[in-house]
Enzyme design. Structure first.
Site, PDB file in Angstrom:
ATOM      1  N   ARG A  39       0.624  -1.238  -0.058  1.00 33.23           N
ATOM      2  CA  ARG A  39       0.048  -0.076   0.057  1.00 33.23           C
ATOM      3  C   ARG A  39       0.777   1.294  -0.128  1.00 33.23           C
ATOM      4  O   ARG A  39       0.515   2.357   0.770  1.00 33.23           O
ATOM      5  CB  ARG A  39      -1.041  -0.094   1.300  1.00 33.23           C
ATOM      6  N   ARG A  43      -3.270   7.047   0.249  1.00 30.44           N
ATOM      7  CA  ARG A  43      -4.094   8.285   1.051  1.00 30.44           C
ATOM      8  C   ARG A  43      -3.120   9.005   1.862  1.00 30.44           C
ATOM      9  O   ARG A  43      -3.283  10.201   2.163  1.00 30.44           O
ATOM     10  CB  ARG A  43      -5.434   8.084   1.820  1.00 30.44           C
ATOM     11  N   ARG A  52      -6.752  11.791  -6.749  1.00 25.30           N
ATOM     12  CA  ARG A  52      -7.891  11.146  -6.309  1.00 25.30           C
ATOM     13  C   ARG A  52      -8.992  12.074  -6.413  1.00 25.30           C
ATOM     14  O   ARG A  52     -10.313  11.813  -6.450  1.00 25.30           O
ATOM     15  CB  ARG A  52      -7.937  10.485  -5.053  1.00 25.30           C
ATOM     16  N   ASP A  88      -6.798  -2.882  -7.269  1.00 24.00           N
ATOM     17  CA  ASP A  88      -7.195  -3.767  -5.917  1.00 24.00           C
ATOM     18  C   ASP A  88      -7.412  -5.082  -6.137  1.00 24.00           C
ATOM     19  O   ASP A  88      -7.661  -5.533  -7.129  1.00 24.00           O
ATOM     20  CB  ASP A  88      -8.467  -2.735  -5.287  1.00 24.00           C
ATOM     21  N   TYR A 164     -15.153 -11.678   1.685  1.00 15.02           N
ATOM     22  CA  TYR A 164     -15.963 -10.567   1.198  1.00 15.02           C
ATOM     23  C   TYR A 164     -17.081 -10.810   0.587  1.00 15.02           C
ATOM     24  O   TYR A 164     -18.094 -10.185   0.875  1.00 15.02           O
ATOM     25  CB  TYR A 164     -15.015  -9.515   0.493  1.00 15.02           C
TER      26      TYR A 164
HETATM   27  O1  CP3 Z   1       0.279  -1.857  -2.491  1.00  9.97           O
HETATM   28  C1  CP3 Z   1      -0.158  -1.037  -3.244  1.00  9.97           C
HETATM   29  O2  CP3 Z   1       0.414   0.170  -3.222  1.00  9.97           O
HETATM   30  C2  CP3 Z   1      -1.275  -1.507  -4.621  1.00  9.97           C
HETATM   31  C3  CP3 Z   1      -2.642  -1.125  -4.477  1.00  9.97           C
HETATM   32  C4  CP3 Z   1      -3.366  -2.053  -3.268  1.00  9.97           C
HETATM   33  C5  CP3 Z   1      -4.436  -1.585  -2.771  1.00  9.97           C
HETATM   34  N1  CP3 Z   1      -5.418  -2.459  -2.301  1.00  9.97           N
HETATM   35  C6  CP3 Z   1      -5.026   0.028  -3.240  1.00  9.97           C
HETATM   36  C7  CP3 Z   1      -6.337   0.481  -2.412  1.00  9.97           C
HETATM   37  C8  CP3 Z   1      -3.387  -3.234  -2.838  1.00  9.97           C
HETATM   38  C9  CP3 Z   1      -2.343  -4.266  -3.106  1.00  9.97           C
HETATM   39  C10 CP3 Z   1      -4.528  -3.455  -2.399  1.00  9.97           C
HETATM   40  C11 CP3 Z   1      -4.819  -4.887  -1.752  1.00  9.97           C
HETATM   41  C12 CP3 Z   1      -5.982  -5.065  -0.970  1.00  9.97           C
HETATM   42  N2  CP3 Z   1      -7.186  -4.521  -1.089  1.00  9.97           N
HETATM   43  C13 CP3 Z   1      -6.049  -6.007   0.094  1.00  9.97           C
HETATM   44  C14 CP3 Z   1      -5.114  -6.888   0.400  1.00  9.97           C
HETATM   45  C15 CP3 Z   1      -3.965  -6.345   1.434  1.00  9.97           C
HETATM   46  C16 CP3 Z   1      -4.374  -5.659   2.518  1.00  9.97           C
HETATM   47  O3  CP3 Z   1      -4.280  -4.698   2.689  1.00  9.97           O
HETATM   48  O4  CP3 Z   1      -4.937  -6.520   3.386  1.00  9.97           O
HETATM   49  C17 CP3 Z   1      -7.477  -5.976   0.640  1.00  9.97           C
HETATM   50  C18 CP3 Z   1      -7.965  -6.729   1.798  1.00  9.97           C
HETATM   51  C19 CP3 Z   1      -8.121  -4.942   0.003  1.00  9.97           C
HETATM   52  C20 CP3 Z   1      -9.559  -4.372   0.213  1.00  9.97           C
HETATM   53  C21 CP3 Z   1      -9.667  -2.878   0.307  1.00  9.97           C
HETATM   54  N3  CP3 Z   1      -9.666  -2.054  -0.651  1.00  9.97           N
HETATM   55  C22 CP3 Z   1     -10.233  -2.488   1.514  1.00  9.97           C
HETATM   56  C23 CP3 Z   1     -10.253  -3.054   2.748  1.00  9.97           C
HETATM   57  C24 CP3 Z   1     -10.046  -0.933   1.302  1.00  9.97           C
HETATM   58  C25 CP3 Z   1     -10.358  -0.021   2.246  1.00  9.97           C
HETATM   59  C26 CP3 Z   1      -9.786   0.340   3.163  1.00  9.97           C
HETATM   60  C27 CP3 Z   1      -8.481   1.275   2.789  1.00  9.97           C
HETATM   61  O5  CP3 Z   1      -7.553   1.322   3.447  1.00  9.97           O
HETATM   62  O6  CP3 Z   1      -8.948   2.244   2.226  1.00  9.97           O
HETATM   63  C28 CP3 Z   1      -9.591  -0.838  -0.094  1.00  9.97           C
HETATM   64  C29 CP3 Z   1      -9.433   0.417  -0.820  1.00  9.97           C
HETATM   65  C30 CP3 Z   1      -8.174   0.604  -1.496  1.00  9.97           C
HETATM   66  N4  CP3 Z   1      -7.586  -0.193  -1.794  1.00  9.97           N
HETATM   67  C31 CP3 Z   1      -7.608   1.990  -1.393  1.00  9.97           C
HETATM   68  C32 CP3 Z   1      -6.382   1.886  -1.872  1.00  9.97           C
HETATM   69  C33 CP3 Z   1      -5.254   2.908  -2.267  1.00  9.97           C
HETATM   70  C34 CP3 Z   1      -8.212   3.246  -0.779  1.00  9.97           C
HETATM   71  C35 CP3 Z   1      -8.930   3.970  -1.721  1.00  9.97           C
HETATM   72  C36 CP3 Z   1      -9.102   5.360  -1.744  1.00  9.97           C
HETATM   73  O7  CP3 Z   1      -8.241   5.930  -2.123  1.00  9.97           O
HETATM   74  O8  CP3 Z   1      -9.982   5.748  -1.101  1.00  9.97           O
END
Ligand code: CP3
Length: 362
Positions: A39, A43, A52, A88, A164
């Protein structure tokens, strides 16, 4: 060849970032551990928030130009040494026939609870259903080639995606999913099997489009006891590891909360085991030895420490990981929205400082 005859991590000259990461995945000699962060685009970066503005998260993932820009930001802004595709784990899900929304976590309009629903799920050719993913990878690979920075692809693991899809949204204990596991195992088995087909095709297509390493994220598999993990998760990881084109791209397996299933992670055949911060790295490194490399595992909250403290934490983790055949510095889970940018910079600087503090082969 995995360099098995080579002494683990002996002296070599300065490597470029691509070689350093690929060699670490395969357990070959490197000058120091490579560094990137899960990640790392997101943000906590003001530059991400700016891009964004006025765009939904899903739109952002489908917009090749914006997604490329956001993927590259961590290289310039925080000194990361690898790029991960901005996307994602839910990107390929809508094309299977499931409506997904982000609020900000994934939310499923019509959660999957029956065999009829599973049987309706499509597994389309990912090149046709999510062409933008592969276009983003091709553009990134072309941009990164001259700088010799490696490119990672990724997918969510079937168990986490199923969690999910069944629950409908994030949850602390995924009670609906676990109930299905015990009361309607045939439904969960069919769902995981369909998701496995999707994940294998999706990751192989990413490798074909230029991903040099792929990571499988199993965020919720650690909810299971070892016996259930062995029954429900290990066979899925093993199948995925066996069906990926791993001569072209090694596989990193991340299991959150997986301290109790390290042996099972190892058994899957993945090249690298990505550990969360609850795992004792020294113990894990002894256990895996020359059978796998490790990735991790600083607590993302530890990036709130001072620069000096972060340097000390990184030195401690790198030292503890030495008995493993290779080590990639990373966090134990993704960067959080309140992660200080300075902390991330200190983390990557600390990895580079390891080369100076420990001359090759010392
Ligand atoms: O690692 C990276 O930089 C690549 C991008 C990436 C995202 N999500 C971007 C994202 C990766 C590899 C993920 C994986 C992901 N997504 C997982 C597995 C890894 C982990 O973190 O456990 C899971 C379970 C998700 C599901 C998910 N997507 C959740 C629970 C959320 C919301 C929570 C949060 O932290 O925002 C997202 C949204 C998400 N995925 C965002 C980003 C940058 C935020 C979206 C925004 O900009 O509002």
């Amino acid at each position: 060849m995995r360099g098995a005859a080579e002494p683990a991590r002996s002296a070599v000259g300065k490597l470029d970032p691509s070689e350093r990461l690929l060699r670490s995945c395969r357990g070959e000699a490197v000058d120091r551990p490579p560094v990137w962060l899960m990640r790392q685009a997101g943000r906590y970066l003001p530059e991400y928030r700016k891009l964004r503005e006025g765009v939904s998260f899903l739109e952002m993932c489908r917009d090749v130009e914006r997604a490329v820009e956001v993927s590259l930001q961590p290289i310039r802004l925080v000194g990361s040494e690898a790029v991960i595709l901005f996307s994602d784990i839910f990107t390929p899900i809508p094309e299977m026939g499931v409506e997904v929304d982000f609020r900000p976590g994934p939310t499923i309009a019509d959660p999957i609870r029956s065999l009829e629903q599973v049987e309706k799920l499509r597994v389309p050719d990912p090149r046709e259903s999510t062409p933008f993913v592969f276009e983003i990878l091709r553009v990134l690979r072309a941009e990164l080639a001259s700088e010799r920075v490696p490119l990672l692809g990724f997918a969510g693991a079937p168990f986490t995606l199923a969690a999910y899809l069944v629950e409908g949204k994030g949850s602390k204990d995924f009670g609906t999913l676990k109930r299905m596991m015990y009361a309607a195992p045939e439904v969960l088995r069919a769902l995981q099997s369909r998701l496995t087909e999707m994940v294998v095709g999706y990751l192989n297509a990413q490798i074909e489009a230029g991903a040099q390493v792929v990571q499988l994220f199993d965020t919720w598999a650690g909810l299971l006891a070892p016996a259930e993990y062995r029954e429900w998760v290990l066979p899925v990881h093993t199948e995925i590891a066996a069906r990926l084109d791993r001569d072209r791209a090694p596989l990193i397996l991340y299991v959150n909360n997986g301290a109790h299933v390290l042996d099972e992670m190892l058994e899957s055949g993945a090249d690298v085991l990505s550990l969360d911060w609850r795992v004792d790295v020294a113990e894990a490194a002894q256990r895996v030895g020359d059978r796998a490399s490790l990735q991790g595992n600083l607590d993302p909250c530890a990036l709130h420490q001072s620069r000096e403290q972060i340097f000390a934490s990184v030195r401690r983790i790198a030292e503890a990981a030495r008995p493993a055949r290779g080590h990639i510095l990373n966090l134990g889970h993704g960067c959080l929205p309140d992660t200080p940018v300075e902390g991330v910079r200190a983390f990557t600087d600390a990895a580079r400082a390891l080369a100076e503090e420990r001359p090759c082969g010392a």
